[in-house]
Scaffold this motif. Structure first.
Motif, PDB file in Angstrom:
ATOM      1  N   PHE A 195       0.830  -1.202   0.000  1.00 18.97           N
ATOM      2  CA  PHE A 195       0.000   0.000   0.000  1.00 18.97           C
ATOM      3  C   PHE A 195       0.871   1.261   0.000  1.00 18.97           C
ATOM      4  O   PHE A 195       0.596   2.230  -0.718  1.00 18.97           O
ATOM      5  CB  PHE A 195      -0.914  -0.013   1.230  1.00 18.97           C
ATOM      6  N   LEU A 196       1.960   1.249   0.807  1.00 18.70           N
ATOM      7  CA  LEU A 196       2.860   2.396   0.856  1.00 18.70           C
ATOM      8  C   LEU A 196       3.535   2.631  -0.499  1.00 18.70           C
ATOM      9  O   LEU A 196       3.710   3.771  -0.942  1.00 18.70           O
ATOM     10  CB  LEU A 196       3.918   2.184   1.944  1.00 18.70           C
ATOM     11  N   VAL A 197       3.932   1.534  -1.164  1.00 18.61           N
ATOM     12  CA  VAL A 197       4.553   1.656  -2.487  1.00 18.61           C
ATOM     13  C   VAL A 197       3.559   2.239  -3.482  1.00 18.61           C
ATOM     14  O   VAL A 197       3.906   3.091  -4.319  1.00 18.61           O
ATOM     15  CB  VAL A 197       5.064   0.284  -2.965  1.00 18.61           C
ATOM     16  N   LEU A 198       2.292   1.815  -3.383  1.00 16.74           N
ATOM     17  CA  LEU A 198       1.249   2.327  -4.275  1.00 16.74           C
ATOM     18  C   LEU A 198       1.050   3.831  -4.067  1.00 16.74           C
ATOM     19  O   LEU A 198       0.956   4.599  -5.037  1.00 16.74           O
ATOM     20  CB  LEU A 198      -0.063   1.583  -4.023  1.00 16.74           C
ATOM     21  N   ILE A 199       1.001   4.267  -2.812  1.00 18.25           N
ATOM     22  CA  ILE A 199       0.860   5.693  -2.504  1.00 18.25           C
ATOM     23  C   ILE A 199       2.037   6.483  -3.063  1.00 18.25           C
ATOM     24  O   ILE A 199       1.878   7.583  -3.635  1.00 18.25           O
ATOM     25  CB  ILE A 199       0.745   5.912  -0.979  1.00 18.25           C
ATOM     26  N   THR A 200       3.247   5.918  -2.902  1.00 18.40           N
ATOM     27  CA  THR A 200       4.449   6.574  -3.432  1.00 18.40           C
ATOM     28  C   THR A 200       4.351   6.740  -4.935  1.00 18.40           C
ATOM     29  O   THR A 200       4.687   7.808  -5.498  1.00 18.40           O
ATOM     30  CB  THR A 200       5.701   5.751  -3.074  1.00 18.40           C
ATOM     31  N   ASP A 201       3.876   5.693  -5.638  1.00 19.72           N
ATOM     32  CA  ASP A 201       3.715   5.756  -7.093  1.00 19.72           C
ATOM     33  C   ASP A 201       2.755   6.878  -7.490  1.00 19.72           C
ATOM     34  O   ASP A 201       3.016   7.660  -8.415  1.00 19.72           O
ATOM     35  CB  ASP A 201       3.170   4.426  -7.622  1.00 19.72           C
ATOM     36  N   ILE A 202       1.643   6.953  -6.788  1.00 16.66           N
ATOM     37  CA  ILE A 202       0.620   7.961  -7.113  1.00 16.66           C
ATOM     38  C   ILE A 202       1.174   9.374  -6.921  1.00 16.66           C
ATOM     39  O   ILE A 202       0.977  10.268  -7.752  1.00 16.66           O
ATOM     40  CB  ILE A 202      -0.641   7.740  -6.245  1.00 16.66           C
ATOM     41  N   LEU A 203       1.885   9.577  -5.808  1.00 17.62           N
ATOM     42  CA  LEU A 203       2.454  10.898  -5.523  1.00 17.62           C
ATOM     43  C   LEU A 203       3.497  11.288  -6.561  1.00 17.62           C
ATOM     44  O   LEU A 203       3.534  12.435  -7.049  1.00 17.62           O
ATOM     45  CB  LEU A 203       3.073  10.907  -4.120  1.00 17.62           C
ATOM     46  N   LEU A 204       4.363  10.355  -6.922  1.00 13.92           N
ATOM     47  CA  LEU A 204       5.393  10.643  -7.916  1.00 13.92           C
ATOM     48  C   LEU A 204       4.779  10.936  -9.275  1.00 13.92           C
ATOM     49  O   LEU A 204       5.246  11.825 -10.004  1.00 13.92           O
ATOM     50  CB  LEU A 204       6.364   9.455  -8.017  1.00 13.92           C
ATOM     51  N   TYR A 205       3.734  10.197  -9.603  1.00 18.76           N
ATOM     52  CA  TYR A 205       3.054  10.443 -10.890  1.00 18.76           C
ATOM     53  C   TYR A 205       2.374  11.810 -10.877  1.00 18.76           C
ATOM     54  O   TYR A 205       2.396  12.559 -11.865  1.00 18.76           O
ATOM     55  CB  TYR A 205       2.036   9.340 -11.142  1.00 18.76           C
TER      56      TYR A 205
ATOM     57  N   ILE B 108      11.830   3.422  -8.629  1.00 21.14           N
ATOM     58  CA  ILE B 108      10.569   2.851  -8.155  1.00 21.14           C
ATOM     59  C   ILE B 108      10.353   1.457  -8.724  1.00 21.14           C
ATOM     60  O   ILE B 108       9.912   0.536  -8.020  1.00 21.14           O
ATOM     61  CB  ILE B 108       9.386   3.773  -8.526  1.00 21.14           C
ATOM     62  N   ILE B 109      10.698   1.284  -9.972  1.00 29.01           N
ATOM     63  CA  ILE B 109      10.577  -0.051 -10.575  1.00 29.01           C
ATOM     64  C   ILE B 109      11.470  -1.041  -9.848  1.00 29.01           C
ATOM     65  O   ILE B 109      11.065  -2.167  -9.528  1.00 29.01           O
ATOM     66  CB  ILE B 109      10.938   0.007 -12.079  1.00 29.01           C
ATOM     67  N   THR B 110      12.677  -0.608  -9.556  1.00 35.99           N
ATOM     68  CA  THR B 110      13.611  -1.462  -8.811  1.00 35.99           C
ATOM     69  C   THR B 110      13.080  -1.768  -7.418  1.00 35.99           C
ATOM     70  O   THR B 110      13.189  -2.899  -6.922  1.00 35.99           O
ATOM     71  CB  THR B 110      14.983  -0.772  -8.687  1.00 35.99           C
ATOM     72  N   LEU B 111      12.478  -0.731  -6.803  1.00 33.95           N
ATOM     73  CA  LEU B 111      11.905  -0.919  -5.474  1.00 33.95           C
ATOM     74  C   LEU B 111      10.783  -1.945  -5.513  1.00 33.95           C
ATOM     75  O   LEU B 111      10.683  -2.820  -4.643  1.00 33.95           O
ATOM     76  CB  LEU B 111      11.383   0.422  -4.940  1.00 33.95           C
ATOM     77  N   HIS B 112       9.951  -1.862  -6.550  1.00 35.02           N
ATOM     78  CA  HIS B 112       8.864  -2.827  -6.720  1.00 35.02           C
ATOM     79  C   HIS B 112       9.405  -4.246  -6.815  1.00 35.02           C
ATOM     80  O   HIS B 112       8.929  -5.159  -6.132  1.00 35.02           O
ATOM     81  CB  HIS B 112       8.066  -2.508  -7.982  1.00 35.02           C
ATOM     82  N   LEU B 113      10.382  -4.408  -7.670  1.00 36.58           N
ATOM     83  CA  LEU B 113      10.949  -5.733  -7.887  1.00 36.58           C
ATOM     84  C   LEU B 113      11.605  -6.278  -6.617  1.00 36.58           C
ATOM     85  O   LEU B 113      11.462  -7.458  -6.282  1.00 36.58           O
ATOM     86  CB  LEU B 113      11.971  -5.687  -9.027  1.00 36.58           C
ATOM     87  N   SER B 114      12.303  -5.388  -5.907  1.00 35.40           N
ATOM     88  CA  SER B 114      12.956  -5.809  -4.666  1.00 35.40           C
ATOM     89  C   SER B 114      11.929  -6.263  -3.638  1.00 35.40           C
ATOM     90  O   SER B 114      12.103  -7.292  -2.963  1.00 35.40           O
ATOM     91  CB  SER B 114      13.801  -4.661  -4.087  1.00 35.40           C
ATOM     92  N   PHE B 115      10.850  -5.504  -3.546  1.00 35.14           N
ATOM     93  CA  PHE B 115       9.806  -5.861  -2.586  1.00 35.14           C
ATOM     94  C   PHE B 115       9.163  -7.196  -2.953  1.00 35.14           C
ATOM     95  O   PHE B 115       8.923  -8.044  -2.094  1.00 35.14           O
ATOM     96  CB  PHE B 115       8.736  -4.769  -2.535  1.00 35.14           C
TER      97      PHE B 115
END
Length: 309
Positions: free
Chosen positions: A240-250, A261-268
């Motif tokens: 959920f936190l990653v999703l919020i981060t994506d929305i804010l950055l967009y 962010i893509i790397t962060l997604h993959l790492s998670f």
């Protein structure tokens, strides 16, 4: 009426302590209405523990022994002692390193006479324990007690008196991986606690390594708590936190961080899959142990006057 009672003494690499323990313990086992004996359970010791047990000069308290075919662990050794003591009116489990004072036995018996089915002991403090071990022990009890219906007492020892009724209830539980503290908390019954101060070992060193304690704690949580349910919750929160981060950055047109962010997604995702895979595989192995119903212990040798089960 003459009562029958037994001291169950699990021993692993305690060759220097068994004779000292016997001489100390028998001071508190003389009663007009209780017939005591002592059962040593040699848990596959690598030293001369079994020989030391056989060489004890028996006095007014009879000695029996069971020697397991290998080191199955203290939980299995205690289980072997309990299974082979079903005819007793009560038993007392105690270590032979003299860190658990036999001098408490008369008080335990007094409480049993008052009607308590379990009389357990706990240390007043964790003084004398390494700081790191003390920290993780306290953390274990806090986490365990949050995620279980039957909380454990922090500092409670295996040193306890159990009525025949409790022993029978314990043996009915068919868990392959024994977590003694959890089982005796789960069975209930009227109980009383006795506290005592920390006592250092007379000889030798503890066989509990940090890894073995960690494994012991994990097995206990696996059997009696819902702690593993926290994993999907943590995954959901992080996702959920990653999703919020994506929305804010967009929203703020921050494209420079897109690769990050893509790397962060993959790492998670990799981290989550690794944790879930390990837990699932571990639980499958634990389930396999239970389904195969392998014996909790195997006996290599025992006293001739002892009927082994």
């Amino acid at each position: 009426m003459m009562l029958k009672a037994r001291l169950i003494v699990p021993a692993y690499n305690e060759e220097e302590n068994v004779a000292l323990f016997y001489d100390e313990a028998i001071k508190y086992l003389v009663y007009d209405d209780i017939e005591f004996d002592i059962l040593f359970v040699n848990d596959g010791s690598k030293d001369q523990t079994l020989k030391a047990i056989k060489n004890i000069k028996e006095k007014h308290i009879p000695i029996h022994y069971i020697s397991l075919s290998r080191n199955f662990g203290k939980e299995s050794a205690m289980h072997a002692g309990l299974v082979n003591s079903q005819g007793k009116d009560f038993i007392i489990i105690i270590d032979c390193d003299l860190q658990q004072p036999p001098s408490l036995i008369p008080e335990m018996i007094d409480y049993h006479r008052e009607g308590y089915k379990i009389v357990y002991t706990k240390s007043k403090t964790r003084a004398g324990e390494p700081r790191l071990r003390r920290f993780f022990a306290n953390l274990f009890y806090k986490i365990y007690n949050v995620y279980t219906e039957r909380p454990l007492i922090n500092g409670a020892k295996d040193y306890q008196l159990m009525d025949k009724q409790v022993v029978d209830a314990f043996i009915k539980i068919k868990d392959n991986n024994r977590f003694i503290k959890g089982i005796f908390s789960w069975v209930g019954f009227k109980r009383k606690c006795i506290e005592f101060e920390f006592i250092p070992r007379k000889h030798g060193k503890t066989s509990w390594s940090f890894y073995s304690l960690l494994k012991y704690a994990f097995n206990g949580m696996n059997q009696f708590s819902t702690i593993l349910l926290i994993l999907p919750i943590m995954s959901l929160v992080v996702g959920f936190l990653v999703l919020i981060t994506d929305i804010l950055l967009y929203s703020f047109d921050v494209f420079i961080l897109s690769t990050f962010i893509i790397t962060l997604h993959l790492s998670f995702i990799i981290l989550a899959l690794s944790v879930f895979s390990y837990v699932i595989i571990y639980l499958l192995y634990q389930n396999r142990k239970q389904v195969l119903q392998r014996p909790v212990y195997l006996v290599e040798e025992a006293s001739e006057d002892l009927q082994i089960e």
